[in-house]
Design a protein around this motif. Structure first.
Motif, PDB file in Angstrom:
ATOM      1  N   TYR A  26       7.873  11.503   2.368  1.00  0.00           N
ATOM      2  CA  TYR A  26       7.000  11.228   1.531  1.00  0.00           C
ATOM      3  C   TYR A  26       5.746  12.167   1.651  1.00  0.00           C
ATOM      4  CZ  TYR A  26       9.488   6.844   0.805  1.00  0.00           C
ATOM      5  OH  TYR A  26      10.533   6.033   0.477  1.00  0.00           O
ATOM      6  N   GLN A  27       5.420  12.568   0.365  1.00  0.00           N
ATOM      7  CA  GLN A  27       4.308  13.477   0.380  1.00  0.00           C
ATOM      8  C   GLN A  27       2.955  12.700   0.125  1.00  0.00           C
ATOM      9  OE1 GLN A  27       5.217  16.262  -2.831  1.00  0.00           O
ATOM     10  NE2 GLN A  27       6.755  16.995  -1.760  1.00  0.00           N
ATOM     11  N   CYS A  28       3.002  11.424  -0.285  1.00  0.00           N
ATOM     12  CA  CYS A  28       1.897  10.497  -0.691  1.00  0.00           C
ATOM     13  C   CYS A  28       2.565   9.136  -0.920  1.00  0.00           C
ATOM     14  CB  CYS A  28       1.304  11.062  -2.072  1.00  0.00           C
ATOM     15  SG  CYS A  28      -0.094  10.055  -2.397  1.00  0.00           S
ATOM     16  N   VAL A  29       1.767   8.248  -0.373  1.00  0.00           N
ATOM     17  CA  VAL A  29       2.009   6.643  -0.395  1.00  0.00           C
ATOM     18  C   VAL A  29       0.730   6.229  -1.111  1.00  0.00           C
ATOM     19  CG1 VAL A  29       2.082   4.450   0.636  1.00  0.00           C
ATOM     20  CG2 VAL A  29       3.162   6.566   1.571  1.00  0.00           C
ATOM     21  N   LEU A  30       1.175   5.264  -2.204  1.00  0.00           N
ATOM     22  CA  LEU A  30      -0.092   4.307  -2.829  1.00  0.00           C
ATOM     23  C   LEU A  30       0.284   3.079  -2.324  1.00  0.00           C
ATOM     24  CD1 LEU A  30       0.427   5.459  -6.624  1.00  0.00           C
ATOM     25  CD2 LEU A  30      -1.332   6.239  -5.005  1.00  0.00           C
ATOM     26  N   CYS A  31      -0.563   2.558  -1.883  1.00  0.00           N
ATOM     27  CA  CYS A  31      -0.525   0.999  -1.140  1.00  0.00           C
ATOM     28  C   CYS A  31      -1.532   0.075  -1.776  1.00  0.00           C
ATOM     29  CB  CYS A  31      -0.781   1.343   0.180  1.00  0.00           C
ATOM     30  SG  CYS A  31      -0.377  -0.269   1.049  1.00  0.00           S
ATOM     31  N   ASP A  32      -1.102  -0.979  -2.266  1.00  0.00           N
ATOM     32  CA  ASP A  32      -2.052  -2.026  -2.640  1.00  0.00           C
ATOM     33  C   ASP A  32      -2.908  -2.614  -1.490  1.00  0.00           C
ATOM     34  OD1 ASP A  32      -3.133  -4.648  -3.889  1.00  0.00           O
ATOM     35  OD2 ASP A  32      -2.436  -3.275  -5.679  1.00  0.00           O
ATOM     36  N   LEU A  33      -4.026  -2.940  -1.834  1.00  0.00           N
ATOM     37  CA  LEU A  33      -4.767  -3.597  -0.541  1.00  0.00           C
ATOM     38  C   LEU A  33      -4.195  -5.060  -0.535  1.00  0.00           C
ATOM     39  CD1 LEU A  33      -7.236  -3.751   1.302  1.00  0.00           C
ATOM     40  CD2 LEU A  33      -8.614  -4.440  -0.549  1.00  0.00           C
ATOM     41  N   HIS A  34      -3.865  -5.677  -1.549  1.00  0.00           N
ATOM     42  CA  HIS A  34      -3.269  -6.899  -1.347  1.00  0.00           C
ATOM     43  C   HIS A  34      -1.555  -7.169  -1.555  1.00  0.00           C
ATOM     44  CE1 HIS A  34      -7.195  -8.524  -1.123  1.00  0.00           C
ATOM     45  NE2 HIS A  34      -7.688  -7.797  -1.913  1.00  0.00           N
ATOM     46  N   LEU A  35      -1.182  -7.001  -0.763  1.00  0.00           N
ATOM     47  CA  LEU A  35       0.512  -7.174  -0.546  1.00  0.00           C
ATOM     48  C   LEU A  35       0.616  -8.566  -0.264  1.00  0.00           C
ATOM     49  CD1 LEU A  35       1.300  -4.010   1.269  1.00  0.00           C
ATOM     50  CD2 LEU A  35       1.550  -4.420  -1.231  1.00  0.00           C
ATOM     51  N   PRO A  36       1.979  -9.263  -0.747  1.00  0.00           N
ATOM     52  CA  PRO A  36       2.302 -10.732  -0.523  1.00  0.00           C
ATOM     53  C   PRO A  36       2.068 -11.082   0.883  1.00  0.00           C
ATOM     54  CG  PRO A  36       3.756  -9.686  -1.975  1.00  0.00           C
ATOM     55  CD  PRO A  36       2.665  -8.563  -1.710  1.00  0.00           C
ATOM     56  N   ASP A  37       2.782 -10.372   1.846  1.00  0.00           N
ATOM     57  CA  ASP A  37       2.911 -10.476   3.153  1.00  0.00           C
ATOM     58  C   ASP A  37       2.019  -9.908   4.248  1.00  0.00           C
ATOM     59  OD1 ASP A  37       4.036  -8.062   2.604  1.00  0.00           O
ATOM     60  OD2 ASP A  37       5.654  -8.039   3.760  1.00  0.00           O
ATOM     61  N   GLU A  38       1.149  -8.849   3.690  1.00  0.00           N
ATOM     62  CA  GLU A  38       0.299  -8.271   4.877  1.00  0.00           C
ATOM     63  C   GLU A  38      -0.719  -7.463   3.947  1.00  0.00           C
ATOM     64  OE1 GLU A  38       1.183  -5.933   8.940  1.00  0.00           O
ATOM     65  OE2 GLU A  38       2.774  -5.861   7.291  1.00  0.00           O
ATOM     66  N   SER A  39      -1.729  -7.244   4.545  1.00  0.00           N
ATOM     67  CA  SER A  39      -2.676  -6.202   3.975  1.00  0.00           C
ATOM     68  C   SER A  39      -2.408  -4.982   3.897  1.00  0.00           C
ATOM     69  CB  SER A  39      -3.988  -6.531   4.616  1.00  0.00           C
ATOM     70  OG  SER A  39      -4.761  -5.223   4.624  1.00  0.00           O
ATOM     71  N   GLY A  40      -2.765  -4.119   2.983  1.00  0.00           N
ATOM     72  CA  GLY A  40      -2.291  -2.643   2.992  1.00  0.00           C
ATOM     73  C   GLY A  40      -3.164  -1.910   3.938  1.00  0.00           C
ATOM     74  N   LEU A  41      -4.289  -2.359   4.636  1.00  0.00           N
ATOM     75  CA  LEU A  41      -4.788  -1.642   5.580  1.00  0.00           C
ATOM     76  C   LEU A  41      -3.762  -2.039   6.849  1.00  0.00           C
ATOM     77  CD1 LEU A  41      -8.647  -2.806   5.073  1.00  0.00           C
ATOM     78  CD2 LEU A  41      -7.591  -0.483   4.711  1.00  0.00           C
ATOM     79  N   ALA A  42      -3.369  -3.141   6.918  1.00  0.00           N
ATOM     80  CA  ALA A  42      -2.414  -3.392   8.354  1.00  0.00           C
ATOM     81  C   ALA A  42      -1.194  -2.409   8.123  1.00  0.00           C
ATOM     82  CB  ALA A  42      -1.730  -4.811   8.182  1.00  0.00           C
ATOM     83  N   VAL A  43      -0.927  -2.131   6.880  1.00  0.00           N
ATOM     84  CA  VAL A  43       0.336  -1.052   6.405  1.00  0.00           C
ATOM     85  C   VAL A  43      -0.037   0.282   7.107  1.00  0.00           C
ATOM     86  CG1 VAL A  43       2.034  -0.079   5.094  1.00  0.00           C
ATOM     87  CG2 VAL A  43       1.335  -2.504   4.749  1.00  0.00           C
ATOM     88  N   ILE A  44      -1.420   0.461   6.799  1.00  0.00           N
ATOM     89  CA  ILE A  44      -1.926   1.977   7.079  1.00  0.00           C
ATOM     90  C   ILE A  44      -1.912   1.911   8.685  1.00  0.00           C
ATOM     91  CG2 ILE A  44      -4.124   3.272   7.262  1.00  0.00           C
ATOM     92  CD1 ILE A  44      -4.197   2.819   4.207  1.00  0.00           C
ATOM     93  N   GLU A  45      -2.620   1.049   9.243  1.00  0.00           N
ATOM     94  CA  GLU A  45      -2.505   0.844  10.895  1.00  0.00           C
ATOM     95  C   GLU A  45      -1.177   0.909  11.465  1.00  0.00           C
ATOM     96  OE1 GLU A  45      -5.248   1.102  12.975  1.00  0.00           O
ATOM     97  OE2 GLU A  45      -6.384   1.392  11.098  1.00  0.00           O
TER      98      GLU A  45
END
Length: 103
Positions: A26-45
């Motif tokens: 992937y060259q870029c990821v768009l991630c919503d802050l509010h996902l149903p199962d976890e925060s977008g920030l948690a995904v970045i971590e």
């Protein structure tokens, strides 16, 4: 996409992690802050621990005001936060900026 990008979508953090682990470059990821199962920030971590280069190529979408929830991420990476709504040409410009950075 009509802009020449191949796009995968995920409705949850779990789906996103599965796609990221699949080995697609992937060259870029768009991630919503509010996902149903976890925060977008948690995904970045999670990405920082496993895919640090991709974590740095991730944009966060938020529908609300940028405040305490984004904390240090907002201070350190304000250029990676996108407030919704955003017009498609503006979103594409942000994606192009990430994709065009040297890897």
């Amino acid at each position: 996409s009509s802009q020449g990008y191949r796009v995968n979508d995920a409705a949850t953090a779990a789906e996103a992690k599965t796609l990221i682990r699949s080995g697609v470059d992937y060259q870029c990821v768009l991630c919503d802050l509010h996902l149903p199962d976890e925060s977008g920030l948690a995904v970045i971590e999670w990405m920082r621990g496993r895919f640090p280069e991709l974590a740095e190529r991730t944009l966060i979408l938020t529908g609300g005001a940028v405040g305490d929830e984004l904390g240090s991420f907002a201070r350190d990476h304000a250029d990676r936060i996108i407030s919704k709504p955003i017009l498609p040409p503006a979103l594409l410009a942000r994606i192009n900026a990430v994709v065009s950075r040297p890897r």
